[in-house]
Design an enzyme around this catalytic site. Structure first.
Site, PDB file in Angstrom:
ATOM      1  N   LEU A 417       0.754  -1.217   0.209  1.00 24.74           N
ATOM      2  CA  LEU A 417       0.170  -0.086  -0.155  1.00 24.74           C
ATOM      3  C   LEU A 417       1.167   0.798  -0.076  1.00 24.74           C
ATOM      4  O   LEU A 417       1.782   1.493   0.497  1.00 24.74           O
ATOM      5  CB  LEU A 417      -0.971   0.100   1.252  1.00 24.74           C
ATOM      6  CG  LEU A 417      -2.032  -1.255   1.401  1.00 24.74           C
ATOM      7  CD1 LEU A 417      -2.839  -0.493   2.911  1.00 24.74           C
ATOM      8  CD2 LEU A 417      -3.271  -0.742   0.122  1.00 24.74           C
ATOM      9  N   ASP A 418       0.289   2.080  -0.759  1.00 22.41           N
ATOM     10  CA  ASP A 418       1.207   3.308  -0.217  1.00 22.41           C
ATOM     11  C   ASP A 418       1.791   3.880   0.860  1.00 22.41           C
ATOM     12  O   ASP A 418       0.289   3.987   1.332  1.00 22.41           O
ATOM     13  CB  ASP A 418       0.131   4.722  -1.091  1.00 22.41           C
ATOM     14  CG  ASP A 418       0.423   4.745  -2.603  1.00 22.41           C
ATOM     15  OD1 ASP A 418       0.981   3.194  -3.460  1.00 22.41           O
ATOM     16  OD2 ASP A 418      -0.605   5.644  -3.830  1.00 22.41           O
ATOM     17  N   GLN A 419       2.866   4.993   1.426  1.00 20.32           N
ATOM     18  CA  GLN A 419       2.657   5.486   2.601  1.00 20.32           C
ATOM     19  C   GLN A 419       1.867   6.069   3.411  1.00 20.32           C
ATOM     20  O   GLN A 419       1.340   5.152   4.690  1.00 20.32           O
ATOM     21  CB  GLN A 419       3.963   5.908   2.591  1.00 20.32           C
ATOM     22  CG  GLN A 419       4.483   6.754   3.965  1.00 20.32           C
ATOM     23  CD  GLN A 419       5.910   7.370   4.245  1.00 20.32           C
ATOM     24  OE1 GLN A 419       6.191   7.561   2.510  1.00 20.32           O
ATOM     25  NE2 GLN A 419       6.177   7.190   5.064  1.00 20.32           N
TER      26      GLN A 419
END
Length: 572
Positions: A417-419
């Site tokens: 997942l994106d940060q």
């Protein structure tokens, strides 16, 4: 000069929740004396205060001239009242002392005259370097070299054709002419060949007569540039050494040490001691203020060698801040971090129902499901899924779980997942499970559902977005729609609710491209409405996070074959 500010200067205290969710990041370091791990959290309250400061910065062009880090520190006075300190990194438009901001570390005044002289000399060097780099003769040399190369290539092509013709002529005359006539004809052909060789050498001499003076001038300029760079480096090191010897920091035990004492060995990076967090913690320690929470963010434009985004929150920099954190945090109330963390965890944050109905919350990573083969967690926003390339980006879900769990060394993430995205993240506990789960993702057998809030009104209640996405290697991590170079990406969406120029949307991605949902939302060929908090793709609203959450994940268990349906409640 007023440095302590009321919370109401930044937030509406009547409407802003205080410590109502877990810290999104911890500033941490080990006490040099005891080895104890000390933490100071970046809470959502600190982020809300920082967001209020962003609104103030946006209204004043003084803060938009240069990009830099800004920070806020929530502190408690001896009376128990809470106040806010604010700081900027380095100098603000050439000034170290600005009304309302925490001053620089003591010691700068002692080297102020040397600093001013050195900075003026460095600026003169910078201007000379720019002049030498933009020397008109460089462009003239490049243009002439290109023209000569083209002319030489044309001559070579012509000579090659002529040589081929001479070879054909030699073959013909050897079969048709008498010996005497053949000798004369061959000499004529050889003379043409020699003449073309002379022509080539004369052309090169003419080229060198024109280009060599330019080459010599450019070489002299390059040598001067190298000399200036070496001199600049030496001056910078000399100034930094003076400043590091003069700079002294105090911690909450009342200890005061110079930067040279704190980082011995002469390997102190340029700018150490000028970071926001260092200024804020030093000021709090010297004025008997108890830190409660801290937040740092970038504001202004980024230079070519920076990858920071305006309005984004960042942690302690690995080179300048992190080596000092253990010393600076020494003496803080030992219960501070734990108390703040316990007060900040709401009853419903990150708790998922695992198989059998049990609830899991282990450390700072809420566990939704686990068995001997896999583990699913509810990743908080602001935390990487896996460690990054550089030392300041090592904190991640994977690195934390590897420390938390007895068998953590074998963990691997199945997807990412994106940060700034929160929600369900799946990890495997062995290679075979990882391979089997990865195959399900690759074959698009995993059903993923995301929830997001978009800033604006989405046209239509449901639909499909199919756009090719491409990431420019020179502008990472930004993705864009590109019909020639892009990879296919497909997303279905459904509007859940609409309110006050915001739309709550459910996304179901069928492919897993980088930033797929964010681009499909923001691009005009998609929904044309950015996700709230997505500054990378044009959202200018001030908010503490990206409002994108991986809400549901459905897949087949690689061992039992049963269908697992995991859910993580949307936290916004």
């Amino acid at each position: 000069m007023v440095v302590l500010h009321l919370l109401s200067d930044f937030i509406n205290c009547n409407n802003s929740p205080i410590n109502d969710s877990p810290p999104s990041y911890d500033y941490e370091g080990r006490c040099p004396q005891t080895g104890e791990l000390l933490r100071l959290p970046r809470t959502h309250l600190a982020e809300a205060i920082a967001s209020g400061l962003m609104l103030q910065l946006a209204k004043n062009d003084l803060y938009n001239c240069e990009g830099k880090m800004y920070g806020v520190l929530l502190v408690e006075l001896p009376t128990g009242e809470q106040r806010v300190l604010k700081a900027f990194s380095g100098l603000l438009n050439g000034q170290s002392l600005v009304e309302g901001w925490v001053p620089s570390i003591p010691g700068r005044d002692e080297v102020a005259s040397a600093e001013a002289y050195t900075l003026a000399e460095l600026e003169a060097m910078k201007q000379e370097l720019m002049t030498l780099k933009e020397l008109p003769e460089r462009q003239q040399y490049a243009t002439l070299s290109r023209e000569f190369e083209q002319q030489l290539q044309a001559m070579s092509d012509r000579h090659r054709d002529c040589k081929h013709q001479r070879q054909q002529q030699r073959q013909q005359i050897c079969e048709t002419l008498s010996p005497e006539a053949l000798t004369i004809a061959l000499e004529e052909l050889d003379a043409v060949s020699r003449q073309q060789g002379i022509e080539r050498r004369q052309f090169k001499r003419q080229r060198d007569l024109i280009l060599q003076p330019l080459q010599q001038l450019i070489a002299a300029a390059d040598a001067r540039m190298l000399e200036l760079k070496q001199r600049r480096k030496a001056l910078s090191r000399q100034l930094q050494a003076q400043m590091h010897a003069a700079y002294s920091l105090m911690n909450f035990l009342g200890q005061s040490l110079s930067l040279q004492q704190l980082i011995p060995g002469g390997s102190i990076p340029t700018g150490t001691g000028d970071c926001c967090a260092i200024k804020l913690l030093h000021y709090a320690a010297t004025h008997h203020l108890k830190p409660l929470a801290i937040a740092e963010f970038w504001w202004g434009t980024s230079s070519a060698n920076q990858d920071k985004i305006q309005g984004e929150f960042y942690g302690a920099c690995a080179e300048r801040c992190q080596p000092l954190m253990g010393f600076l945090l020494s003496g803080l109330n030992r219960e501070l971090g734990t108390a703040l963390r316990l007060r900040s965890v709401p009853r419903d944050w990150g708790l998922g129902i695992a198989k059998g109905g049990d609830k899991y919350l282990r450390g700072e990573i809420p566990i939704l499901y686990e068995d001997e083969w896999l583990i699913a967690v509810n990743k908080p926003p602001g935390l990487l899924s896996v460690p990054g390339r550089y030392c300041d980006r090592q904190d991640s879900v994977l690195s934390r779980l590897r420390c938390m769990l007895p068998d953590g060394a074998n963990l691997t993430t199945v997807h990412r997942l994106d940060q700034e995205t929160s929600g369900i993240l799946l990890l495997a506990r062995d290679r075979q499970t990882h391979r089997q789960l990865s195959q399900q993702f690759q074959q698009r057998l995993v059903n993923k559902i995301y929830e997001a809030i978009l800033v604006g009104d989405v046209k239509g209640d449901r639909g499909t977005i199919e756009l090719p996405l491409w990431g420019d290697p020179q502008n990472r991590p930004y993705q864009q729609v590109d019909w020639q170079r892009g990879k296919p990406s497909l997303t279905r969406f459904r509007v859940i609710a609409r309110a006050e120029n915001h739309t709550r949307v459910e996304f179901i991605p069928f492919t897993g491209r980088t930033h797929q949902l964010r681009v499909h939302a923001a691009d005009a060929q998609g929904l044309g409405v950015t996700i709230l908090g997505d500054r990378l793709y044009g959202c200018r609203a001030i908010t503490s996070r990206l409002h994108l959450h991986a809400r549901e994940l459905t897949f087949q268990h690689p061992q039992s074959g049963n269908t697992l349906h995991l859910q993580a409640q949307t936290p916004f």
